[in-house]
Design an enzyme around this catalytic site. Sequence first.
Site, PDB file in Angstrom:
ATOM      1  N   ASP A  55      -5.945 -31.392 -23.261  1.00  0.00           N
ATOM      2  CA  ASP A  55      -5.279 -32.316 -24.185  1.00  0.00           C
ATOM      3  C   ASP A  55      -5.167 -33.669 -23.471  1.00  0.00           C
ATOM      4  OD1 ASP A  55      -3.590 -33.622 -26.012  1.00  0.00           O
ATOM      5  OD2 ASP A  55      -2.438 -31.805 -26.432  1.00  0.00           O
ATOM      6  N   ASP A  59      -4.641 -39.403 -29.017  1.00  0.00           N
ATOM      7  CA  ASP A  59      -4.220 -38.073 -28.565  1.00  0.00           C
ATOM      8  C   ASP A  59      -5.256 -37.106 -29.119  1.00  0.00           C
ATOM      9  OD1 ASP A  59      -2.805 -35.796 -27.875  1.00  0.00           O
ATOM     10  OD2 ASP A  59      -0.959 -36.363 -28.923  1.00  0.00           O
ATOM     11  N   HIS A  66       2.083 -34.849 -35.023  1.00  0.00           N
ATOM     12  CA  HIS A  66       3.148 -35.857 -34.978  1.00  0.00           C
ATOM     13  C   HIS A  66       2.639 -37.228 -35.373  1.00  0.00           C
ATOM     14  CE1 HIS A  66       1.190 -36.815 -31.097  1.00  0.00           C
ATOM     15  NE2 HIS A  66       1.035 -35.508 -31.019  1.00  0.00           N
ATOM     16  N   HIS A 117       5.208 -39.230 -29.522  1.00  0.00           N
ATOM     17  CA  HIS A 117       5.692 -38.311 -30.550  1.00  0.00           C
ATOM     18  C   HIS A 117       6.692 -39.029 -31.451  1.00  0.00           C
ATOM     19  CE1 HIS A 117       4.498 -34.659 -27.907  1.00  0.00           C
ATOM     20  NE2 HIS A 117       3.515 -35.058 -28.680  1.00  0.00           N
ATOM     21  N   GLU A 172      -2.592 -31.366 -34.794  1.00  0.00           N
ATOM     22  CA  GLU A 172      -2.969 -30.453 -33.705  1.00  0.00           C
ATOM     23  C   GLU A 172      -2.598 -29.006 -33.995  1.00  0.00           C
ATOM     24  OE1 GLU A 172      -1.139 -31.129 -29.854  1.00  0.00           O
ATOM     25  OE2 GLU A 172       0.287 -32.526 -30.710  1.00  0.00           O
ATOM     26  N   GLU A 186      -7.314 -31.055 -31.688  1.00  0.00           N
ATOM     27  CA  GLU A 186      -6.488 -32.198 -32.088  1.00  0.00           C
ATOM     28  C   GLU A 186      -7.314 -33.466 -32.260  1.00  0.00           C
ATOM     29  OE1 GLU A 186      -3.517 -33.399 -29.208  1.00  0.00           O
ATOM     30  OE2 GLU A 186      -2.343 -34.424 -30.741  1.00  0.00           O
TER      31      GLU A 186
HETATM   32 CO    CO Z   1      -0.449 -34.581 -29.751  1.00  0.00          CO
END
Ligand code: CO
Length: 297
Positions: free
Chosen positions: A85, A96, A156, A164, A189, A281
Amino acid sequence: MDKETEKKWIEAGRIGSAALHLGARLIKPGIKLVEIAEKVEQKIIEMGCKPAFPCNISRNDLAAHYTPPHNDREIFEEGDIVKLDVGAHIDGHISDNATTIDLGNNYPKLVKASREAVNNAIKILKPGLEIREIGKVIYQTIIDNDAYPITNLSGHGIDIYKQHAVPGIPNYDNKNENTLKEDQVIAIEPFATLGNGSVGEGAPSGIYKIETLRPVRSDIARQVLKFISEEYKTLPFAKRWVVKKFGSKGNLGMALLEREGILYSYPQLPELSKSIVSQAEHTIIIKDKPIVTTISD
Ligand code: CO
């Protein structure tokens, strides 16, 4: 959103994606975790961004939140399921993205479940869509692949210097009828597992953020706090980065700041029934034709 701003989100996505794919290619049994984390973070810097958070490497039943410590010797093992990640940012415009590497090729369907879930969710995105609809699609896709979504982890919103932000993007129908807005940036995600589908809080992850800024007495703690607040602001950072900068004194500074309640230490997030987890994600800017910033060219 003006063109300049949009360009920053897209560039952060392009670079975050390039770094993720570099890491995914390099992960092999026998390679050290810390070598991958450092190469991924180095790639982000070389391409002109900064890491938006430490490179997360979570294996097997660990769903998320782990980054190896400085000089760590732990290696990838044959058969590991690795969630990588990765995020990059330009002036707080964050990307992200995550992928799963199945080193034994033992769980192709589980890996497909989370990847297909994020892709199916992206297909329905548009301004005005109820948040719960995203969760419904993710849930159904994962179930159709004979796995369960992890329901207490979610995607998010993303804001400037805020990894976030609201809203949470659920991996099931959470009944949230609020709608997506044009130019909103979100990360989707999905996590898929063969277990019961919830995570608990485990050991410290090596990942921290500043919880509250206030003065400290200790000289080393003050130096560390000045460095992290200038360098990482409100973003998560690794103890590894602080130890690199300050040597072993960095550990002491961090411990003092944590004891004072100035730092928050993220816990690792293991799946509670100890089952294997996959994750995928992407980061998306909501438009009539949404922009997936983390698709590599
Ligand atoms: Co994330």
